[in-house]
Design a protein around this motif. Structure first.
Motif, PDB file in Angstrom:
ATOM      1  N   ILE A 224       0.891  -1.147   0.180  1.00  0.00           N
ATOM      2  CA  ILE A 224      -0.004  -0.047   0.133  1.00  0.00           C
ATOM      3  C   ILE A 224       0.720   1.310   0.076  1.00  0.00           C
ATOM      4  N   LEU A 225       1.832   1.396   0.778  1.00  0.00           N
ATOM      5  CA  LEU A 225       2.736   2.426   1.111  1.00  0.00           C
ATOM      6  C   LEU A 225       3.433   2.870  -0.305  1.00  0.00           C
ATOM      7  N   LEU A 226       4.077   1.696  -1.029  1.00  0.00           N
ATOM      8  CA  LEU A 226       4.735   1.661  -2.269  1.00  0.00           C
ATOM      9  C   LEU A 226       3.739   2.098  -3.373  1.00  0.00           C
ATOM     10  N   ALA A 227       2.820   1.843  -3.553  1.00  0.00           N
ATOM     11  CA  ALA A 227       1.567   1.970  -4.310  1.00  0.00           C
ATOM     12  C   ALA A 227       1.479   3.713  -4.306  1.00  0.00           C
ATOM     13  N   ALA A 228       0.974   3.925  -3.079  1.00  0.00           N
ATOM     14  CA  ALA A 228       0.738   5.180  -2.619  1.00  0.00           C
ATOM     15  C   ALA A 228       1.879   6.519  -2.990  1.00  0.00           C
ATOM     16  N   ARG A 229       3.111   5.846  -2.818  1.00  0.00           N
ATOM     17  CA  ARG A 229       4.261   6.692  -3.084  1.00  0.00           C
ATOM     18  C   ARG A 229       4.276   6.816  -4.677  1.00  0.00           C
ATOM     19  N   THR A 230       4.195   5.851  -5.549  1.00  0.00           N
ATOM     20  CA  THR A 230       4.095   6.020  -6.896  1.00  0.00           C
ATOM     21  C   THR A 230       3.048   7.105  -7.333  1.00  0.00           C
ATOM     22  N   LEU A 231       1.917   6.881  -6.666  1.00  0.00           N
ATOM     23  CA  LEU A 231       0.699   7.406  -7.035  1.00  0.00           C
ATOM     24  C   LEU A 231       0.583   9.027  -6.697  1.00  0.00           C
ATOM     25  N   LEU A 232       0.999   9.311  -5.181  1.00  0.00           N
ATOM     26  CA  LEU A 232       0.875  10.594  -4.930  1.00  0.00           C
ATOM     27  C   LEU A 232       1.907  11.417  -5.642  1.00  0.00           C
ATOM     28  N   VAL A 233       2.844  10.876  -6.089  1.00  0.00           N
ATOM     29  CA  VAL A 233       4.138  11.804  -6.682  1.00  0.00           C
ATOM     30  C   VAL A 233       3.542  12.628  -7.952  1.00  0.00           C
TER      31      VAL A 233
ATOM     32  N   GLY B 158      -3.767  -3.198  -5.849  1.00  0.00           N
ATOM     33  CA  GLY B 158      -4.260  -4.492  -5.792  1.00  0.00           C
ATOM     34  C   GLY B 158      -4.872  -4.893  -4.647  1.00  0.00           C
ATOM     35  N   VAL B 159      -5.254  -4.157  -3.832  1.00  0.00           N
ATOM     36  CA  VAL B 159      -6.004  -4.611  -2.431  1.00  0.00           C
ATOM     37  C   VAL B 159      -7.540  -3.814  -2.538  1.00  0.00           C
ATOM     38  N   VAL B 160      -8.359  -4.404  -1.638  1.00  0.00           N
ATOM     39  CA  VAL B 160      -9.696  -3.926  -1.514  1.00  0.00           C
ATOM     40  C   VAL B 160      -9.391  -2.853  -0.420  1.00  0.00           C
ATOM     41  N   ARG B 161     -10.493  -1.796  -0.536  1.00  0.00           N
ATOM     42  CA  ARG B 161     -10.452  -0.913   0.393  1.00  0.00           C
ATOM     43  C   ARG B 161     -10.298  -1.128   1.729  1.00  0.00           C
ATOM     44  N   ARG B 162     -10.912  -1.978   2.012  1.00  0.00           N
ATOM     45  CA  ARG B 162     -11.055  -2.481   3.517  1.00  0.00           C
ATOM     46  C   ARG B 162      -9.693  -2.629   3.909  1.00  0.00           C
ATOM     47  N   THR B 163      -8.853  -3.296   3.183  1.00  0.00           N
ATOM     48  CA  THR B 163      -7.357  -3.493   3.614  1.00  0.00           C
ATOM     49  C   THR B 163      -6.680  -2.320   3.720  1.00  0.00           C
TER      50      THR B 163
ATOM     51  N   HIS C   1      -5.036  -0.838   7.562  1.00  0.00           N
ATOM     52  CA  HIS C   1      -3.727  -0.405   8.106  1.00  0.00           C
ATOM     53  C   HIS C   1      -3.673   1.409   8.221  1.00  0.00           C
ATOM     54  N   PHE C   2      -4.336   2.001   7.426  1.00  0.00           N
ATOM     55  CA  PHE C   2      -4.631   3.450   7.592  1.00  0.00           C
ATOM     56  C   PHE C   2      -5.922   4.004   7.713  1.00  0.00           C
ATOM     57  N   PRO C   3      -6.325   4.120   8.838  1.00  0.00           N
ATOM     58  CA  PRO C   3      -7.739   4.481   8.974  1.00  0.00           C
ATOM     59  C   PRO C   3      -8.328   5.779   8.514  1.00  0.00           C
ATOM     60  N   ASN C   4      -7.270   6.744   7.999  1.00  0.00           N
ATOM     61  CA  ASN C   4      -7.729   7.923   7.266  1.00  0.00           C
ATOM     62  C   ASN C   4      -6.605   8.149   6.394  1.00  0.00           C
ATOM     63  N   ARG C   5      -6.721   9.431   5.551  1.00  0.00           N
ATOM     64  CA  ARG C   5      -5.726   9.672   4.746  1.00  0.00           C
ATOM     65  C   ARG C   5      -4.546  10.248   5.464  1.00  0.00           C
ATOM     66  N   ASP C   6      -4.824  11.139   6.447  1.00  0.00           N
ATOM     67  CA  ASP C   6      -3.511  11.564   7.464  1.00  0.00           C
ATOM     68  C   ASP C   6      -2.696  10.515   7.767  1.00  0.00           C
ATOM     69  N   ALA C   7      -3.189   9.511   8.364  1.00  0.00           N
ATOM     70  CA  ALA C   7      -2.535   8.315   8.765  1.00  0.00           C
ATOM     71  C   ALA C   7      -1.661   7.850   7.637  1.00  0.00           C
ATOM     72  N   LEU C   8      -2.220   7.654   6.485  1.00  0.00           N
ATOM     73  CA  LEU C   8      -1.656   7.279   5.284  1.00  0.00           C
ATOM     74  C   LEU C   8      -0.290   8.107   5.056  1.00  0.00           C
ATOM     75  N   LEU C   9      -0.713   9.532   4.901  1.00  0.00           N
ATOM     76  CA  LEU C   9       0.534  10.632   4.503  1.00  0.00           C
ATOM     77  C   LEU C   9       1.587  10.491   5.475  1.00  0.00           C
ATOM     78  N   ALA C  10       1.011  10.245   6.859  1.00  0.00           N
ATOM     79  CA  ALA C  10       2.152   9.946   7.674  1.00  0.00           C
ATOM     80  C   ALA C  10       3.192   8.912   7.620  1.00  0.00           C
ATOM     81  N   GLY C  11       2.608   7.820   7.309  1.00  0.00           N
ATOM     82  CA  GLY C  11       3.105   6.486   7.000  1.00  0.00           C
ATOM     83  C   GLY C  11       4.104   6.751   5.899  1.00  0.00           C
ATOM     84  N   LEU C  12       3.689   7.310   4.912  1.00  0.00           N
ATOM     85  CA  LEU C  12       4.586   7.665   3.819  1.00  0.00           C
ATOM     86  C   LEU C  12       5.544   8.482   4.045  1.00  0.00           C
ATOM     87  N   ALA C  13       5.148   9.603   4.810  1.00  0.00           N
ATOM     88  CA  ALA C  13       6.509  10.533   5.236  1.00  0.00           C
ATOM     89  C   ALA C  13       7.405   9.907   6.069  1.00  0.00           C
TER      90      ALA C  13
END
Length: 211
Positions: A24-33, A48-53, A57-69
Motif C-alpha cells: 500500500i505504501l509503495l503504491a501510494a508513493r508512486t501515485l501521490l508523486v 491491488g487490494v480492497v479498500r477495507r485492507t 492499516h491506515f484509518p484515514n488519509r492523514d495516517a497514510l500520509l504520515a506513514g508515507l512521510a
C-alpha cells in the motif's frame, strides 16, 4: 495451549499484513508523486487490494500520509548512511551528499509533494531535520576549512541549498530537464561558495566514493 500450527498461522498472517502494508505504501508513493489528490480508493486499486485492507492499516488519509512521510525519511537516512563522509574533503563530502539526495529523489520528491498537501510544511521540517543536520555538519566543516563562503549565516546557507535541490527536483517533475545528480551537485557546491572548476573536481572525486 498454543500449538505450533496455530503459531505458524499467526506468523503467516502477520507477514501477510506487513506485506500488504508495504504494498500500500509503495503504491501510494508512486501515485501521490504524480497525483497528490489521489483518494484512498485510488491507492487501493493501485496496490491491488480492497479498500477495507487499506483502511485496516491506515484509518484515514492523514495516517497514510504520515506513514508515507516516515517511510520516505527513513529511506533517505538509510541512503545517506551508506558512505562515511567524515574522511572526505568537505567539498567532496558535500558533493557526495548532494548526489545521494538526488539518487533518492523519489523519496525527496514525495516529501516535497506531501508538503504541498495535507501533511504540511511543519511536518516536512520535522522529517527533514536529521537530513538537514547532516548538511549543516558538512557546511561547518567546509567553512572551518576555508572552503565555503561566509556571506550567509550557516542556517540560511543550508536552507538555500535545500531550496535549490527541491527546485531542481520539481523541474524534473515538470519535465523541464533531466539530471543524474551531477549538475544538481554542481549547483549546490557553487551555492556553497566553490568556483565551478573546484566544484567539478570535487564531484569527480565524489563519484568515486558514491559508487
Amino acid at each position: 495451549m498454543t500449538t505450533p500450527e496455530a503459531t505458524a498461522v499467526r506468523r503467516g498472517r502477520r507477514r501477510d499484513a506487513e506485506e500488504n502494508r508495504d504494498r500500500i505504501l509503495l503504491a501510494a508513493r508512486t501515485l501521490l508523486v504524480t497525483d497528490p489528490g489521489a483518494s484512498m480508493d485510488d491507492v487501493a486499486r493501485a496496490a491491488g487490494v480492497v479498500r477495507r485492507t487499506v483502511y485496516g492499516h491506515f484509518p484515514n488519509r492523514d495516517a497514510l500520509l504520515a506513514g508515507l512521510a516516515d517511510m520516505a525519511a527513513a529511506d533517505m537516512l538509510a541512503a545517506l548512511s551508506r558512505v562515511d563522509r567524515t574522511t572526505l574533503d568537505p567539498s567532496v563530502a558535500l558533493a557526495e551528499f548532494s548526489m545521494t539526495i538526488w539518487t533518492a529523489g523519489d523519496q525527496y520528491r514525495l516529501l516535497m509533494t506531501l508538503a504541498e498537501c495535507e501533511y504540511g510544511t511543519a511536518g516536512l521540517r520535522d522529517l527533514l531535520a536529521p537530513i538537514r543536520a547532516q548538511a549543516m555538519e558538512l557546511l561547518v566543516r567546509g567553512r572551518d576549512a576555508g572552503r565555503f563562503a561566509t556571506h550567509l549565516p550557516l542556517p540560511v546557507l543550508s536552507a538555500t541549498m535545500q531550496a535549490i535541490t527541491l527546485s531542481l527536483l520539481q523541474a524534473v517533475n515538470d519535465g523541464l530537464w533531466t539530471d543524474d545528480g551531477v549538475r544538481a551537485a554542481r549547483a549546490v557546491l557553487v551555492a556553497a561558495g566553490l568556483p565551478p572548476g573546484e566544484a567539478d573536481e570535487a564531484i569527480a572525486q565524489a563519484l568515486i566514493a558514491h559508487h
